[in-house]
Design an enzyme around this catalytic site. Sequence first.
Site, mmCIF file in Angstrom:
data_model
loop_
_atom_site.group_PDB
_atom_site.id
_atom_site.type_symbol
_atom_site.label_atom_id
_atom_site.label_comp_id
_atom_site.label_asym_id
_atom_site.label_seq_id
_atom_site.Cartn_x
_atom_site.Cartn_y
_atom_site.Cartn_z
ATOM 1 N N LYS A 132 89.713 62.190 42.426
ATOM 2 C CA LYS A 132 89.454 63.318 41.524
ATOM 3 C C LYS A 132 90.262 63.124 40.259
ATOM 4 O O LYS A 132 91.490 63.005 40.301
ATOM 5 C CB LYS A 132 89.832 64.632 42.210
ATOM 6 N N LYS A 187 84.898 62.884 41.884
ATOM 7 C CA LYS A 187 84.710 64.030 40.989
ATOM 8 C C LYS A 187 85.364 63.749 39.656
ATOM 9 O O LYS A 187 86.493 63.273 39.653
ATOM 10 C CB LYS A 187 85.367 65.240 41.660
HETATM 11 C C1 PBG Z 1 90.507 73.179 41.835
HETATM 12 C C2 PBG Z 1 89.072 72.847 41.690
HETATM 13 C C3 PBG Z 1 88.473 72.600 40.466
HETATM 14 C C4 PBG Z 1 87.132 72.371 40.715
HETATM 15 C C5 PBG Z 1 86.922 72.465 42.097
HETATM 16 N N1 PBG Z 1 88.157 72.763 42.683
HETATM 17 C C6 PBG Z 1 89.032 72.650 39.093
HETATM 18 C C7 PBG Z 1 90.288 71.944 38.804
HETATM 19 O O1 PBG Z 1 90.674 70.970 39.474
HETATM 20 O O2 PBG Z 1 90.941 72.385 37.887
HETATM 21 C C8 PBG Z 1 86.140 72.080 39.629
HETATM 22 C C9 PBG Z 1 84.721 72.265 39.924
HETATM 23 C C10 PBG Z 1 83.858 72.292 38.731
HETATM 24 O O3 PBG Z 1 84.286 72.090 37.567
HETATM 25 O O4 PBG Z 1 82.670 72.535 38.946
HETATM 26 N N2 PBG Z 1 91.076 73.092 43.061
#
Ligand code: PBG
Length: 312
Positions: free
Chosen positions: A181, A234
Amino acid sequence: MRAMSRDTVLSPSNFVLPLFLQEGEGQRTPIKSMPGQFRLSVDLAVELAREAFGLGVPAVDLFPALADDVKDPRGSESVNPQGLMQRAIRALKRELPELVVCTDVALDPYSSDGHDGVVIDGRIDNDVTLPILAAMAVSHAEAGADVVAPSDMMDGRVRAIREALDDAGHDQVSILSYCVKYASCFYGPFREALDSAPKSGDKKTYQMDPANYREVEREVRLDEAEGADILMVKPGLPYLDIVAKVRSLSSLPVAVYHVSGEYSMLKVAAERGLLDYERGLLESLTCLRRAGADIIFTYGAIDAARLLAARK
Ligand code: PBG
């Protein structure tokens, strides 16, 4: 000829629909940063999940939007058996027992600091965060979750969660790890949806540098060894090379998150008449599959499932 020689198949059975939860009953609050998406009270979340399931989408992933007064530095609301998340899991499993219920595991929706881990003296404390994440996962499993999806990026959390789940008798609950991620600006619209943006600093001390490729193998090996059942990449489209790499490195199922920014770019460009949302969505999702993803988390799950049904 085109159909019979096509090598990538897109099906609703590949999709996971993310749902944003809010308190109340009959509540449906539009999310400005994500046209067409809403925060839903539990009763309406069940109805939307029912619609998705009826279209062949097998799974949902839950994110709670909480009021500031229940947030604290250690996210203690995350283990409340009567919390919004736990009530939603129970309602979904009661009404739709065959639906796969995934839950997001991270501190940010519950944290007064808006970070995925505990902030101590301005730094994220990885090891203090692990037992909190493990307890959160057990609490979700207790409520009936089928899959817990840690999105926090703390090191060692897959093992901590696996051990805690097994100790609590939840050896059947799977872990979908956000394995690779990146610290991405494409999460911007999501942070507005949950009102969960970090209060200070950024997430670069725990999320990966978008410029990095070699690190992917380490992340995959660690999560496999710690007991992950599914590996996620991601965001999606800017990271197709990473999806392909994870696919080739591991025999575990690979998931990808077509994130909020990717969804909103399509929606807003379509609103401006620059491109066609429906074609853009199906093309995006097909390309994520072509790169090697088995499972796609997408806000367009219902739209895409409808379009695929109409095509037949
Ligand atoms: C945070 C989390 C995020 C997303 C899913 N879980 C945002 C981040 O890491 O700040 C993002 C999902 C999206 O942008 O659709 N635990």
